[in-house]
Design a protein around this motif. Structure first.
Motif, PDB file in Angstrom:
ATOM      1  N   ALA A  95     -11.070  -0.959  -4.347  1.00 40.31           N
ATOM      2  CA  ALA A  95     -11.296  -0.102  -3.173  1.00 40.31           C
ATOM      3  C   ALA A  95      -9.968   0.480  -2.708  1.00 40.31           C
ATOM      4  N   VAL A  96      -9.951   1.796  -2.557  1.00 40.45           N
ATOM      5  CA  VAL A  96      -8.771   2.446  -1.977  1.00 40.45           C
ATOM      6  C   VAL A  96      -9.027   2.579  -0.480  1.00 40.45           C
ATOM      7  N   PHE A  97      -7.959   2.654   0.304  1.00 42.07           N
ATOM      8  CA  PHE A  97      -8.189   2.709   1.748  1.00 42.07           C
ATOM      9  C   PHE A  97      -7.198   3.605   2.456  1.00 42.07           C
ATOM     10  N   THR A  98      -7.765   4.468   3.285  1.00 41.61           N
ATOM     11  CA  THR A  98      -6.974   5.321   4.153  1.00 41.61           C
ATOM     12  C   THR A  98      -7.721   5.388   5.490  1.00 41.61           C
ATOM     13  N   ALA A  99      -7.335   6.322   6.350  1.00 39.49           N
ATOM     14  CA  ALA A  99      -7.985   6.375   7.666  1.00 39.49           C
ATOM     15  C   ALA A  99      -8.091   7.814   8.152  1.00 39.49           C
ATOM     16  N   ALA A 100      -8.895   7.984   9.181  1.00 34.76           N
ATOM     17  CA  ALA A 100      -9.044   9.316   9.777  1.00 34.76           C
ATOM     18  C   ALA A 100      -7.984   9.549  10.851  1.00 34.76           C
ATOM     19  N   SER A 101      -7.097   8.590  11.012  1.00 37.51           N
ATOM     20  CA  SER A 101      -6.035   8.720  12.013  1.00 37.51           C
ATOM     21  C   SER A 101      -4.672   8.575  11.336  1.00 37.51           C
ATOM     22  N   GLU A 102      -3.778   9.492  11.666  1.00 36.90           N
ATOM     23  CA  GLU A 102      -2.434   9.464  11.070  1.00 36.90           C
ATOM     24  C   GLU A 102      -1.674   8.204  11.480  1.00 36.90           C
ATOM     25  N   SER A 103      -1.715   7.891  12.773  1.00 35.83           N
ATOM     26  CA  SER A 103      -0.908   6.759  13.266  1.00 35.83           C
ATOM     27  C   SER A 103      -1.346   5.454  12.628  1.00 35.83           C
ATOM     28  N   PHE A 104      -2.654   5.278  12.499  1.00 33.32           N
ATOM     29  CA  PHE A 104      -3.151   4.042  11.891  1.00 33.32           C
ATOM     30  C   PHE A 104      -2.724   3.958  10.424  1.00 33.32           C
ATOM     31  N   THR A 105      -2.870   5.081   9.735  1.00 34.89           N
ATOM     32  CA  THR A 105      -2.529   5.098   8.307  1.00 34.89           C
ATOM     33  C   THR A 105      -1.049   4.769   8.100  1.00 34.89           C
ATOM     34  N   LYS A 106      -0.229   5.351   8.967  1.00 34.01           N
ATOM     35  CA  LYS A 106       1.219   5.105   8.862  1.00 34.01           C
ATOM     36  C   LYS A 106       1.511   3.616   9.025  1.00 34.01           C
ATOM     37  N   ARG A 107       0.902   3.017  10.034  1.00 33.38           N
ATOM     38  CA  ARG A 107       1.174   1.592  10.273  1.00 33.38           C
ATOM     39  C   ARG A 107       0.561   0.710   9.187  1.00 33.38           C
ATOM     40  N   ASN A 108      -0.584   1.114   8.706  1.00 37.94           N
ATOM     41  CA  ASN A 108      -1.297   0.264   7.740  1.00 37.94           C
ATOM     42  C   ASN A 108      -0.700   0.348   6.348  1.00 37.94           C
ATOM     43  N   ILE A 109      -0.449   1.578   5.885  1.00 39.48           N
ATOM     44  CA  ILE A 109       0.019   1.700   4.494  1.00 39.48           C
ATOM     45  C   ILE A 109       1.294   2.540   4.352  1.00 39.48           C
ATOM     46  N   ASN A 110       1.947   2.775   5.497  1.00 37.00           N
ATOM     47  CA  ASN A 110       3.241   3.460   5.481  1.00 37.00           C
ATOM     48  C   ASN A 110       3.187   4.820   4.773  1.00 37.00           C
ATOM     49  N   ARG A 111       2.106   5.535   4.961  1.00 39.26           N
ATOM     50  CA  ARG A 111       1.924   6.863   4.362  1.00 39.26           C
ATOM     51  C   ARG A 111       1.255   7.761   5.395  1.00 39.26           C
ATOM     52  N   THR A 112       1.391   9.079   5.222  1.00 38.18           N
ATOM     53  CA  THR A 112       0.518   9.978   5.973  1.00 38.18           C
ATOM     54  C   THR A 112      -0.846   9.938   5.269  1.00 38.18           C
ATOM     55  N   VAL A 113      -1.856  10.464   5.931  1.00 39.53           N
ATOM     56  CA  VAL A 113      -3.179  10.477   5.297  1.00 39.53           C
ATOM     57  C   VAL A 113      -3.104  11.279   3.994  1.00 39.53           C
ATOM     58  N   ALA A 114      -2.439  12.438   4.060  1.00 42.90           N
ATOM     59  CA  ALA A 114      -2.330  13.291   2.864  1.00 42.90           C
ATOM     60  C   ALA A 114      -1.591  12.565   1.735  1.00 42.90           C
ATOM     61  N   GLU A 115      -0.502  11.875   2.079  1.00 43.85           N
ATOM     62  CA  GLU A 115       0.246  11.128   1.043  1.00 43.85           C
ATOM     63  C   GLU A 115      -0.617  10.029   0.434  1.00 43.85           C
ATOM     64  N   SER A 116      -1.407   9.365   1.301  1.00 45.70           N
ATOM     65  CA  SER A 116      -2.247   8.273   0.769  1.00 45.70           C
ATOM     66  C   SER A 116      -3.247   8.837  -0.225  1.00 45.70           C
ATOM     67  N   ILE A 117      -3.857   9.945   0.138  1.00 45.15           N
ATOM     68  CA  ILE A 117      -4.866  10.557  -0.738  1.00 45.15           C
ATOM     69  C   ILE A 117      -4.230  11.041  -2.041  1.00 45.15           C
ATOM     70  N   GLU A 118      -3.049  11.618  -1.916  1.00 48.84           N
ATOM     71  CA  GLU A 118      -2.324  12.069  -3.105  1.00 48.84           C
ATOM     72  C   GLU A 118      -2.042  10.873  -4.028  1.00 48.84           C
ATOM     73  N   GLY A 119      -1.626   9.764  -3.404  1.00 49.78           N
ATOM     74  CA  GLY A 119      -1.323   8.556  -4.177  1.00 49.78           C
ATOM     75  C   GLY A 119      -2.552   7.990  -4.883  1.00 49.78           C
ATOM     76  N   PHE A 120      -3.725   8.193  -4.280  1.00 50.13           N
ATOM     77  CA  PHE A 120      -4.950   7.648  -4.900  1.00 50.13           C
ATOM     78  C   PHE A 120      -5.306   8.383  -6.194  1.00 50.13           C
ATOM     79  N   ARG A 121      -4.774   9.621  -6.334  1.00 49.02           N
ATOM     80  CA  ARG A 121      -5.142  10.403  -7.532  1.00 49.02           C
ATOM     81  C   ARG A 121      -4.916   9.627  -8.807  1.00 49.02           C
ATOM     82  N   GLU A 122      -3.751   8.925  -8.861  1.00 54.18           N
ATOM     83  CA  GLU A 122      -3.452   8.198 -10.096  1.00 54.18           C
ATOM     84  C   GLU A 122      -4.376   6.992 -10.273  1.00 54.18           C
TER      85      GLU A 122
END
Ligand code: HMG
Ligand code: MG
Length: 298
Positions: A95-122
């Motif tokens: 399971a990959v995980f991101t959020a609909a909130s930028e602040s939460f995503t930053k704290r949770n996985i140290n990424r912006t939402v866009a960066e997290s999604i980009e990272g999931f591509r691989e």
């Protein structure tokens, strides 16, 4: 689609517990969940050790899991490193995980939402090659502990991207357990215009005791996949004050009394929760668990 219940106690439930639980106790807990007839179990996560120390035994745990036919084990993976470790450990679902909130995503996985999604591509690319199923989590679908109300449009946008990337299902994380059914209805009304109900799951935390009401509303609107944790274990280290997931016992009691088959043995589930309650040395919160345990011992 028949009902699907994903037991997230070993991952979401334990990740926030400060008392270290031994790998042996986690394995015994998972075996008991399997004995209760639970077929979808989120067993652990392959994340940075410092982020979630409780689950840093993911590799050792996986080596001794009872990979019996009929149990679909999954693991949370935030990046390719986690994906490769999960694959090596034998998982056929991540399971990959991101959020609909930028602040939460930053704290949770140290990424912006866009960066997290980009990272999931691989991850999606490798998983496609490996024949491994990928589930997508979107957290903070209604409220964010840092940003407040989240617009349903934002959730829709991210859910669609993850589905396009190849997720077979999107689990909607009501991370801090503040939502009420009217809000769930508003969110689902938006999502269901563009996403079939079979591709959505409800992941409700129960901080304000509203999770089962939110399940009922979701079920009424066609959702048939729900996440829960034995005894109501859980919380989120990046969402202060958030209590556990909806308890699997409460979910089963609700469905059974409503005449909907779950295929899970509630009394055996109580044994699993009771085991973990003793290992944690603290009382579990599930109302159904407390009531049925008291009844059994009277
Ligand atoms: P970062 O610090 O930005 O990562 O963390 P990095 O890429 O810069 O790497 C830093 C170090 O971490 C490196 O080690 C990496 O090797 C290591 P070093 O070279 O310094 O020794 N590293 C890893 N180690 C093991 N496994 C990995 C991994 N990746 C990097 N996969 C990162 C970014 C995403 C890794 C980190 O923030 C993290 O692990 N976060 C996980 C947080 C988490 O698990 N949160 C709880 C789950 S989400 C949740 O509960 C919500 C949900 O239930 C739904 C809901 O309720 O809403 C799903
Ligand atoms: Mg959660």
């Amino acid at each position: 689609m028949s009902l699907k219940i994903t037991e997230v106690g070993p991952r979401d439930g334990l990740q926030n517990e400060s008392k270290e639980i031994s790998t042996e106790d986690k394995l015994a807990f998972i075996r008991k969940l399997q004995s209760a007839g639970i077929s979808n179990i989120e067993a652990t996560s392959f994340v940075k050790k410092e982020a979630i120390p409780q689950l840093s035994d993911a590799k050792e745990l996986s080596a001794s899991l009872h990979w019996k036919e009929g149990t679909n084990f999954s693991a949370l993976t935030p990046n390719l490193k986690g994906y490769l470790a999960a694959k090596e450990a034998g998982f056929r679902e991540v399971a990959v995980f991101t959020a609909a909130s930028e602040s939460f995503t930053k704290r949770n996985i140290n990424r912006t939402v866009a960066e997290s999604i980009e990272g999931f591509r691989e991850i999606f690319r490798e998983a496609h090659k490996d024949g491994i199923r990928v589930r997508g989590y979107v957290s903070t679908v209604i409220d964010c502990p840092y940003e407040g109300k989240i617009p349903p449009e934002k959730v829709l946008e991210i859910a669609k991207i993850l589905l396009d990337q190849g997720a077979y299902e999107i689990s909607l994380g009501e991370t801090i357990g503040t939502a009420v059914p009217t809000e769930v209805e508003r969110l689902l009304a938006k999502l269901l215009k563009e996403i079939p109900s079979q591709k959505l799951a409800g992941h409700f935390h129960d901080t304000y005791g509203m999770a089962i009401a939110n399940v009922e509303k979701s079920f009424e609107l066609g959702i048939r996949s729900f996440d829960s944790s034995a005894g109501g274990l859980g919380g989120c280290p990046y969402a202060k004050g958030a209590s556990g997931n909806l308890a699997t016992e409460d979910l089963l009691y609700f469905f059974q009394k409503s005449g909907i088959q779950t295929g899970i043995d509630l009394s055996k589930l109580i044994e699993a929760s009771s085991f973990m309650e003793a290992a944690l040395g603290r009382k579990l919160a599930s109302r159904t668990y407390i009531a049925l345990k008291a009844k059994a011992s009277s």
